[in-house]
Structures are given as C-alpha cells and as structure tokens.
Design a protein around this motif. Structure first.
Motif, mmCIF file in Angstrom:
data_model
loop_
_atom_site.group_PDB
_atom_site.id
_atom_site.type_symbol
_atom_site.label_atom_id
_atom_site.label_comp_id
_atom_site.label_asym_id
_atom_site.label_seq_id
_atom_site.Cartn_x
_atom_site.Cartn_y
_atom_site.Cartn_z
ATOM 1 N N GLY A 136 178.269 94.892 101.597
ATOM 2 C CA GLY A 136 176.978 94.303 101.936
ATOM 3 C C GLY A 136 175.911 94.414 100.858
ATOM 4 N N LEU A 137 175.827 95.582 100.245
ATOM 5 C CA LEU A 137 174.782 95.793 99.243
ATOM 6 C C LEU A 137 174.941 94.845 98.050
ATOM 7 C CD1 LEU A 137 173.479 99.181 97.958
ATOM 8 C CD2 LEU A 137 174.586 97.658 96.346
ATOM 9 N N LEU A 140 174.363 91.179 99.162
ATOM 10 C CA LEU A 140 172.931 90.937 99.352
ATOM 11 C C LEU A 140 172.293 90.539 98.015
ATOM 12 C CD1 LEU A 140 170.594 91.245 101.530
ATOM 13 C CD2 LEU A 140 170.069 93.374 100.331
ATOM 14 N N ASP A 286 181.779 102.647 98.998
ATOM 15 C CA ASP A 286 180.731 101.970 99.746
ATOM 16 C C ASP A 286 180.085 103.014 100.637
ATOM 17 O OD1 ASP A 286 179.990 99.005 100.916
ATOM 18 O OD2 ASP A 286 180.006 100.519 102.490
ATOM 19 N N ASN A 287 178.758 103.138 100.546
ATOM 20 C CA ASN A 287 178.078 104.122 101.383
ATOM 21 C C ASN A 287 178.618 105.541 101.170
ATOM 22 O OD1 ASN A 287 175.968 103.438 103.420
ATOM 23 N ND2 ASN A 287 177.337 101.701 103.722
ATOM 24 N N ASP A 334 168.855 100.221 95.740
ATOM 25 C CA ASP A 334 169.336 101.564 96.066
ATOM 26 C C ASP A 334 168.952 102.545 94.949
ATOM 27 O OD1 ASP A 334 171.603 102.123 98.473
ATOM 28 O OD2 ASP A 334 171.130 103.778 97.150
ATOM 29 N N HIS A 372 169.151 101.645 101.234
ATOM 30 C CA HIS A 372 170.153 100.877 101.991
ATOM 31 C C HIS A 372 170.974 101.698 102.966
ATOM 32 C CE1 HIS A 372 169.874 97.004 99.825
ATOM 33 N NE2 HIS A 372 169.546 97.756 98.794
ATOM 34 N N THR A 373 170.666 102.980 103.097
ATOM 35 C CA THR A 373 171.460 103.772 104.025
ATOM 36 C C THR A 373 170.777 105.099 104.326
ATOM 37 O OG1 THR A 373 173.629 104.764 104.432
ATOM 38 C CG2 THR A 373 172.848 104.846 102.184
ATOM 39 N N VAL A 450 165.920 98.046 105.155
ATOM 40 C CA VAL A 450 166.487 96.703 105.170
ATOM 41 C C VAL A 450 166.602 96.063 106.552
ATOM 42 C CG1 VAL A 450 167.647 96.937 102.956
ATOM 43 C CG2 VAL A 450 168.801 97.717 105.039
ATOM 44 N N ASN A 480 166.922 92.216 105.793
ATOM 45 C CA ASN A 480 167.852 91.465 104.939
ATOM 46 C C ASN A 480 167.979 90.006 105.375
ATOM 47 O OD1 ASN A 480 170.272 94.173 104.390
ATOM 48 N ND2 ASN A 480 168.393 93.646 103.340
ATOM 49 N N TYR A 570 182.040 105.218 110.490
ATOM 50 C CA TYR A 570 180.796 104.890 111.186
ATOM 51 C C TYR A 570 180.767 103.445 111.699
ATOM 52 C CZ TYR A 570 178.186 102.109 107.664
ATOM 53 O OH TYR A 570 177.755 101.119 106.832
ATOM 54 N N GLU A 672 174.300 101.931 110.829
ATOM 55 C CA GLU A 672 174.388 100.728 109.992
ATOM 56 C C GLU A 672 172.970 100.285 109.655
ATOM 57 O OE1 GLU A 672 176.195 99.137 107.755
ATOM 58 O OE2 GLU A 672 177.696 98.357 109.158
ATOM 59 N N ALA A 673 172.617 100.391 108.380
ATOM 60 C CA ALA A 673 171.232 100.102 108.006
ATOM 61 C C ALA A 673 170.817 98.710 108.487
ATOM 62 C CB ALA A 673 171.069 100.228 106.496
ATOM 63 N N SER A 674 171.606 97.715 108.152
ATOM 64 C CA SER A 674 171.287 96.359 108.596
ATOM 65 C C SER A 674 172.558 95.649 109.053
ATOM 66 C CB SER A 674 170.636 95.576 107.447
ATOM 67 O OG SER A 674 170.674 94.197 107.712
ATOM 68 N N GLY A 675 173.502 95.539 108.113
ATOM 69 C CA GLY A 675 174.610 94.622 108.317
ATOM 70 C C GLY A 675 174.101 93.249 107.921
ATOM 71 N N THR A 676 174.952 92.454 107.306
ATOM 72 C CA THR A 676 174.556 91.088 106.962
ATOM 73 C C THR A 676 175.613 90.097 107.441
ATOM 74 O OG1 THR A 676 175.373 91.649 104.765
ATOM 75 C CG2 THR A 676 172.990 91.482 105.017
HETATM 76 C C1 GL2 Z 1 174.481 98.898 102.864
HETATM 77 C C2 GL2 Z 1 174.452 99.070 104.373
HETATM 78 O O1 GL2 Z 1 175.508 99.878 104.780
HETATM 79 C C3 GL2 Z 1 174.443 97.756 105.152
HETATM 80 O O2 GL2 Z 1 174.166 98.015 106.495
HETATM 81 C C4 GL2 Z 1 173.377 96.818 104.596
HETATM 82 O O3 GL2 Z 1 173.419 95.579 105.252
HETATM 83 C C5 GL2 Z 1 173.600 96.637 103.117
HETATM 84 C C6 GL2 Z 1 172.551 95.749 102.480
HETATM 85 O O4 GL2 Z 1 171.270 96.234 102.713
HETATM 86 O O5 GL2 Z 1 173.531 97.906 102.450
HETATM 87 N N1 GL2 Z 1 174.203 100.167 102.257
HETATM 88 C C7 GL2 Z 1 175.159 100.530 101.393
HETATM 89 O O6 GL2 Z 1 175.173 101.551 100.689
HETATM 90 N N2 GL2 Z 1 176.114 99.585 101.383
HETATM 91 C C8 GL2 Z 1 175.799 98.596 102.258
HETATM 92 O O7 GL2 Z 1 176.465 97.606 102.445
HETATM 93 N N3 GL2 Z 1 177.228 99.637 100.586
#
Ligand code: GL2
Length: 832
Positions: A136-137, A140, A286-287, A334, A372-373, A450, A480, A570, A672-676
């Motif tokens: 996602g990051l 985005l 990731d994360n 980030d 982002h997290t 986000v 996002n 998660y 989940e911060a946002s999810g896209t």
């Molecule tokens: C993330 C979040 O996990 C995800 O929820 C978010 O949509 C995206 C974009 O803001 O950022 N944070 C992160 O470290 N990763 C993501 O995808 N890798």
C-alpha cells in the motif's frame, strides 16, 4: 512459388512505414515501424509481441518526453514553489496502457498496432511490472504522482532504482511460498531516461570534527556515486508531465588505487562491489523494521543525492538561502527518508555557512512527515553504533538537536523524566538507538496520518507526548486516495465505458464526485442489466486467467469473494481461511437438498509474505492446503472453491479488483492505518466486508452503512481484550464453539500433519493477539448476511453496487494530493 507469404499484419503498411519511404501512413504507425527497424534492428519477419511492445513503448515515450521537456522548462521559467515526495517505494506496475490513456492516444495506437498484425491486449501484457514497492505505501506514492501531474502541480518524486524489485512468489508443491529474484531491468526499460551527467557524490564513514558554533567538517571514508534516472509521469488529459528521479549507485572509482598499488587487488575490487550493492534490491518487508545496515545505507544514499539535487535546483533560482522554504516543500513518506533532516542541517551549517538556529528554522519550515502505521514492530530505530561508523557527522547533529530539544521539553514539563525519556531522539534501553519517528516529528512542521481513525490513534498513542508538547495543530489527517485512471478506467474498461455513456462525458475521471450522477439510475432496470453485464464480463475475464494459469475451472456465476494484500497476522487472512473451513464443514454436514440452496462461492486469496516472516508463510501454506482439499471434494463441488493465486502484483490486482462481488478488509480494529485496496474494490462496485478500521470507516460514511458488511470488536475494546487473553484467558471452546471445531478440524490432519499447523493454531488458542477468537462469531454472522443479501434480491444487490461506486468520489487521490498541496505544501497548479 518460392515466394514467402508476408509474415505479419498489412504488408503495405509495414513497407510504407520504413525509413526514407514517403507515404501517408499515420505518423504513429510510421513511428512504431521506425523503432522496429532502427532501434530494435528487427523487421516484420522476426518481431514478436515483446518486440511490438518495445517499439510501441519507444514511440509513446517520445510523446511523453516532449511534454516532460515543456513542463520542466515552464517550471524553470516560472520558478513556482515545488514539492518533493521522498519515497523509498514506488509501486508503478505497467506503464504503457496508463500512458496511452492519459495521453488520450490509446485508440490511435491500437489501430496502428493492429495494422502491423498485433493485438493491443497482447502487446500491453508483454510489459513487465515495475515492482519497486511492497504494498500500500508504495502504491500510494504511485497514485500520488499520477494525481499531481493530473492536477498540474509542480511535484517530483525521488526514489531508488533497485536492480531487483519485489521478489517473484512461487508456490511449492507442499503449499509453501518460495521466492525468486525479480531482475526487472533485464529487458531494457523504455520508461527511464538515464541522466549520466546528473550525478552526486555520497560519502559514508570517515570522521567528523566539530568546529565552533556547531559547525563541523566531515571527511575521509568512502564516496559512492549516485546517478539519476528520470521517469516521466504524464497527467491525464493535460500536457503536464512530472518526474520521478530514481538514483542508482556506482562505485566512485573503478577501484581503490591505493589498495591496488599495495598489491591488494581483492580489497580494491571489494570497494566497488559494496558501492554498487546499495541499490541492488528492494527490502521485501511491509510494516516491519528489520534493521539491516545496507538498508540504512540505502536511506542515506537516497536522501543525500536527492537533497543535493534539490539544493542545486534551488540555487539556480538565484534566491537567498533563507528563501529555501518558500520554494521547496519536502514530504517524508514514512520515516524512511528521515535522514534528510540532519542532512539538510549539515548542508546548511557546514557547507552554506548558515548559523545553526537559522538553519534549523529553514529545516523545520521545509519538511512534513506522513506516518503510515502505528504497529510498534514497524518503527525504525537505528543503533547509534552503526551511525558512528557510517554517518559520524549526522550523529553529532542529532545529538546537538536532541540536547536543545530535551531542554525545551524539561522546561515545559518539569520533573517528568519519563516523558523526556520517551521523547528523546535516543532510546537508552536495549543498546542506544536513534528513534527515527521522533526525529521526523522534530524536524517537520506538519505530521499527518492516512485516515481519520489512524490520525487519531497517532495523536493519542504513539505521538501523544509530542501533541502535548507542540499542540494539536501540528498533527493533521489526510485520508489516502487512489487514482481513478488506473483503478477504474484502465482496469475496468467495460464499467468505465458504461459510466461515460451514462454521464455523457469522461469528466468524472478528473472530478470523481461526478459519479453521484449514477444515482439517478439506481432503480433503472436497463441500467441494472448493463451494470451486471459488466461485472459478469470481468468475472469471466478472471476465470479465464485462473484457467490458463492454475488449470482450475471456476464458475463465473458464483459469488467471487476476494482478499488480496500482503500476508500479515494483523490483516487476518487467518480469520478468512478459518471461516472458509467453517463453511466447508457446514456444507459437508448438509443433505444434498440443503446443499443445492447454498450460495455458491469462489474464495480467492493472493499476497506475498516477507521472506523472513515465518508465521505469514505458514498461513499461506494453510490456505493452499485447505484449498486443495476443498477443491477436490465432490461434496462441495460447484458450491465452494478456494484458491491462492501466486505472485500478486499491480497487474494481477487490475484483473482481480473489477471481478469482485465482495472483498475482505478484516484487520484487527486499530491496526490497518488506512488500506487502499478497499477503495479500489468499492470504486469498481464490489461490496466491502470488513472491520471498523482504517479507511473502511470513511468508506462506510460515504457509501452508507447499509451498503457495507461490518463486524468485529471496535478499537477501544482491543486493549482490554488483549489484557484478558493474558491474565484471564477463556478457552476457545467457551468463547466460540464454532471456532473450536474448526481448530480441531485443522489439527485432525486432514490438510496435512497436525505438527505443521500447530504453531499457528497455538497463536489462536493461546494469547490470540489479533483477536481471532473474539471476532470469529461476528465474522460468521456478517458472512451469513452477505449470503442473504446476495441471494434474496439480486436487484437490491446491484443497487448496492451502483450506490457504492457512485459515492466513492472522496477517495480519488486527486482530492488527497490537493489537500497536501493546499494545506501542507502551499503550492499551486502551474499551467503548461
Ligand atoms: C501502510 C499501511 O499498512 C496501510 O494501511 C496504508 O494504506 C498504506 C498507505 O498509507 O501504508 N503502512 C505501511 O508501512 N505499509 C502500508 O501499506 N507498508
């Protein structure tokens, strides 16, 4: 006789397109032939789809470059304030289709390609994904550069040109994930322009001396050369074409002459190897923070090269250095680019002779930081010891900043030692470590999350101390967004055409709120029919892909349920597969008459696990093996199919997303911060099944809660539930007999030996950090509601689908990027 048949396409067109031939063949076709003939040195006799792709891409690239040049010239002439988006990941996917659509030239090129004997779809599919991101990051960042060009904003991206992108995922016969490298640059990349003349020397190691007034001198060590590669980013229906500058590492000298003279050939060559290593590979986490020294080297290499480039461009304006923040905004995607903060301090103080406090004022008016997290395992902390070796001058700068900062903290919160310890840039426990998030907050004038819930969690949990210190106004939210060009127009041509036909123009692609106009037709029978036909068409397209890659036949009339994203505890793919097993056991216990009434489902999973994330890989293995058993069981044939599609990518997402009836976004609340991808599915008329988390919440606000299927505990309950798991555990059997039966079933050995699954099953039975047992029954309930809504009244379902798409206007990345532009960067559109 003796005469060969013309091998490919229309003979006259090919011949008329050749160099030196005067003809009225359209320019575009001529240009493709020209590249086949001269750039690729091939001809109609030996050109395949790949060659046709390359020639077409080279022809399109020329149009991009013309617009790129004009855009950059305009920026130079008008000298507006610019924004720079620093991101270690840009998950671009394929470029050709997107470029053709944004340029408005797809039809013309398709015609030319056809005349030459190719099918545009096959040509487009010959392109390999650019996978310079994890999830996602990174995606985005790709959506944001598309939107900045479309909104005509002067924004550049800065990234790294990894030789190897995201690994290729293979599934072994036993169901395990295997990883293979992704040498994506092996076939030359037509979308990049090497700038062998744009280079920066980047220093590592050596020693730092302090002079008076906080100035310093950094010398010695090893220098690595950064070389720029530019990638044009076309806006949609505008000349505005922005840039991502990707840096590639080269050894500064072929080899170390001193070592060579001393007779140490191997060490001399080693220097050059280690330098070139820096941009070798994208870290596949990731994360999750892994703490590898080479990763820190990547981060500094990229920050130093980008800042030097930005500074050079700023100096060309002839403005005084104090004007820097009036012309430059830098967004930290980030904490990965946080080193840009001490690096700008170093440039200003050590090289530009700016006084320390004045320099800090410039820095803190330049940077802003996106978090982002809130997952603790993702927070970057680098050992002080590594800094001492690699970045001695930056360590001094960080110490000096921390000294002043902690004094201010002590003044504001006298006697609160614990607060000081938490806010310090240095963590003293577990060996001394530098806290990158704290440094990012300190050096930025704005910090954003986000999605609404995530931004609130940032303010009240991980950065609470900083909110107390700075006040709330420094902490913002920018929810996002996704680009509707790729995530509807490109990936779902049938729905895009229907929307355009219904609304009467393509204006919705640049003003997504116009989709509201579809609501007029929410009960229109003829419109329903077309809407359903588009979905059916996309499901057939996916079914054909599944047949050709996995050899499995799926019925496109079944309900398609999709969960595709990185595999993470998660994100709870585990909950999904346990729910699938429950469904399987339930159907198996039915009479044939009962089974005939069950809503047939195809459940699809895809996603990669970090190679070192053992539990995530075990979950993949479980999904694959459960799928094998279910798919070969005649009792559930035609009623339940479960598949794991290997090697998830942007291109695979483009195929999957338009084909969903339901997609699952079922993270433990608050994680989940946002999810896209949730936005992508809903934009394509797939309904959402999810937890009250991330952007799911805002999607429900927009599309209406009656159009989403929510379940599970809410964020405020999570902490107490976890506490109870530890100190007052209740057996699964009591909490959810349904889940207990599923766990027993897994441990019975029917999907492979119990010992394989035991480590996973134990995480659910004991501890259950991600609250599978707490949410399981609620999840089953939501699934039952999905079945009911889908089978009871198909018209109602289509109406929900139309409503969902029609109300997704908010989630365009154009809205998000304009918020950054207006509320954070203070930049304005520039007409080209
Ligand atoms: C993330 C979040 O996990 C995800 O929820 C978010 O949509 C995206 C974009 O803001 O950022 N944070 C992160 O470290 N990763 C993501 O995808 N890798």
């Amino acid at each position: 006789q003796g005469q060969e048949k013309w091998p490919k396409g229309d003979e006259a067109t090919w011949k008329a397109g050749l160099r030196g031939v005067d003809s009225d063949v359209p320019e575009i076709t001529k240009n493709i032939v020209h590249h086949v003939q001269t750039t690729l040195a091939r001809q109609a006799y030996n050109i395949d789809d790949m060659g046709a792709y390359q020639a077409t891409a080279l022809a399109v690239r020329e149009d991009l470059i013309v617009n790129w040049n004009e855009t950059q010239l305009t920026y130079t002439k008008k000298s507006p304030k610019r924004a720079y988006y620093l991101s270690l990941e840009f998950l671009m996917g394929r470029t050709l289709d997107n470029a053709l659509l944004n340029l408005g030239m797809k039809d013309k090129f398709s015609e030319g390609v056809n005349k030459l004997g190719f099918n545009m779809e096959d040509v487009l599919h010959s392109e390999r994904d650019a996978a310079l991101g994890n999830g996602g990051l990174g995606r985005l960042a790709a959506c944001y550069v598309d939107s900045s060009a479309t909104c005509e904003l002067p924004v550049w991206g800065y990234g790294l040109r990894y030789q190897y992108g995201m690994f290729q995922q293979l599934i072994a016969p036993d169901g395990s994930q295997l990883e293979a490298p992704d040498p994506w640059l092996d076939n030359s990349n037509p979308w990049e322009i090497p700038r062998l003349d744009v280079t920066v020397d980047v220093r590592f190691g050596g020693h730092a001396e302090k002079l008076e007034g906080n100035r310093g001198i950094w010398s010695g060590g090893q220098e690595v050369l950064a070389i720029a590669y530019d990638c044009p980013i076309p806006g949609s229906d505008t000349k505005s074409t922005n840039n991502i500058r990707f840096w590639s590492a080269r050894p500064r000298r072929g080899f170390d002459l001193q070592s060579f003279n001393a007779g140490n050939y191997e060490r001399a060559v080693e220097t050059s190897n280690s330098a070139a290593n820096i941009t070798n590979v994208l870290y596949p986490n990731d994360n999750h923070y892994a703490g590898k020294t080479l990763r820190l080297q990547q981060q500094y290499f990229w920050c130093a090269a980008s800042l030097s480039d930005i500074m050079r461009r700023f100096k060309n304006t002839g403005k005084d250095i104090s004007e820097f923040p009036n012309l430059v905004a830098i967004q930290l995607n980030d904490t990965h680019p946080t080193l840009a903060i001490p690096e700008l301090m170093r440039i200003l103080v050590d090289e530009e002779d700016v006084e320390w406090n004045a320099a800090w004022d410039i820095v803190t008016r330049t940077f802003s930081y996106t978090n982002h997290t809130v997952l603790p395992e993702a927070l970057e902390k680098w050992p002080v010891q590594i800094f001492e070796q690699l970045l001695p001058r930056h360590l001094q700068i960080i110490y000096d900043l921390n000294w002043t900062f902690l004094q201010a903290v002590a003044k504001k919160f006298p006697n609160d030692v614990a607060k000081m310890e938490r806010m310090s840039l240095i963590e003293e426990a577990n060996g001394r470590q530098i806290r990158m998030a704290n440094l990012a907050v300190l050096g930025s004038f704005k910090v954003n999350g986000v999605a609404e819930l995530h931004s609130e969690l940032v303010r009240t949990t991980i950065l609470k101390d900083f909110v107390d210190f700075y006040g709330i106004s420094k902490f913002a939210n920018v929810t996002n967004g996704i680009t509707p060009r790729r995530w509807l127009d490109q990936c779902n041509p049938s729905l895009s055409a229907l929307i355009t036909e219904t609304l009467g123009s393509r204006a919705w692609l640049k003003d997504l709120y116009l989709l509201k106009g579809l609501l007029k037709y929410e009960d229109d029978v003829a419109f329903h029919k077309k809407w359903a036909a588009s979905k059916a068409n996309n499901k057939q397209r996916l079914a054909a892909y599944i047949k050709s890659t996995l050899g499995v036949t799926v019925d496109p009339r079944a309900m398609f349920v999709i969960q595709v994203k990185r595999i993470h505890e998660y994100k709870r793919q585990s909950l999904n597969i346990l729910g699938v097993i429950h469904r399987y056991l339930t159907i198996k216990a039915m009479t044939p008459e009962e089974r005939a009434k069950v809503n047939p489902r195809v459940v699809l999973f895809a996603g990669k696990a970090a190679p070192g994330y053992w539990m995530a890989k075990l979950i993949i293995r479980l999904i694959v093996n459960v799928g094998k058993v279910i798919n070969s069981d005649p009792d559930v044939k035609g009623v339940l199919t479960v598949l794991f599609l290997p090697d998830y990518s942007v291109s695979l997402a483009e195929l999957l997303i338009p084909a969903s009836d339901i997609s699952e976004h079922i993270s433990t609340a608050g994680t989940e911060a946002s999810g896209t991808s949730n936005m992508k599915f809903c934009l394509n008329g797939g309904l959402l099944l999810g937890t009250v988390d991330g952007a799911n919440i805002e999607i429900a606000e927009e599309v209406g809660e009656d159009n989403v299927f929510f379940f599970g505990h809410l964020t405020p309950a999570v902490e107490e539930l976890r506490y109870n798991h530890r100190y007052n555990p209740i057996p699964v059997q009591e909490k959810s007999p349904a889940l207990a039966a599923v766990l027993d079933n897994v441990m019975s050995g029917c999907y492979g030996e119990a010992s394989i699954w035991e480590p996973f099953i134990n995480t659910v039975r004991q501890g259950d950090y991600y609250l599978i047992s707490d949410d399981f029954d609620s999840y089953l309930n939501a699934q039952a509601m999905v079945d009911e809504a889908y089978t009871k009244d198909p018209k109602e379902w289509i109406k929900k689908s139309i409503n969902t798409t029609a109300r997704m206007g908010k989630f365009s990345s154009d809205r998000a990027i304009m918020t950054y532009a207006e509320e954070i960067w203070n930049i304005e559109p520039v007409k080209i």
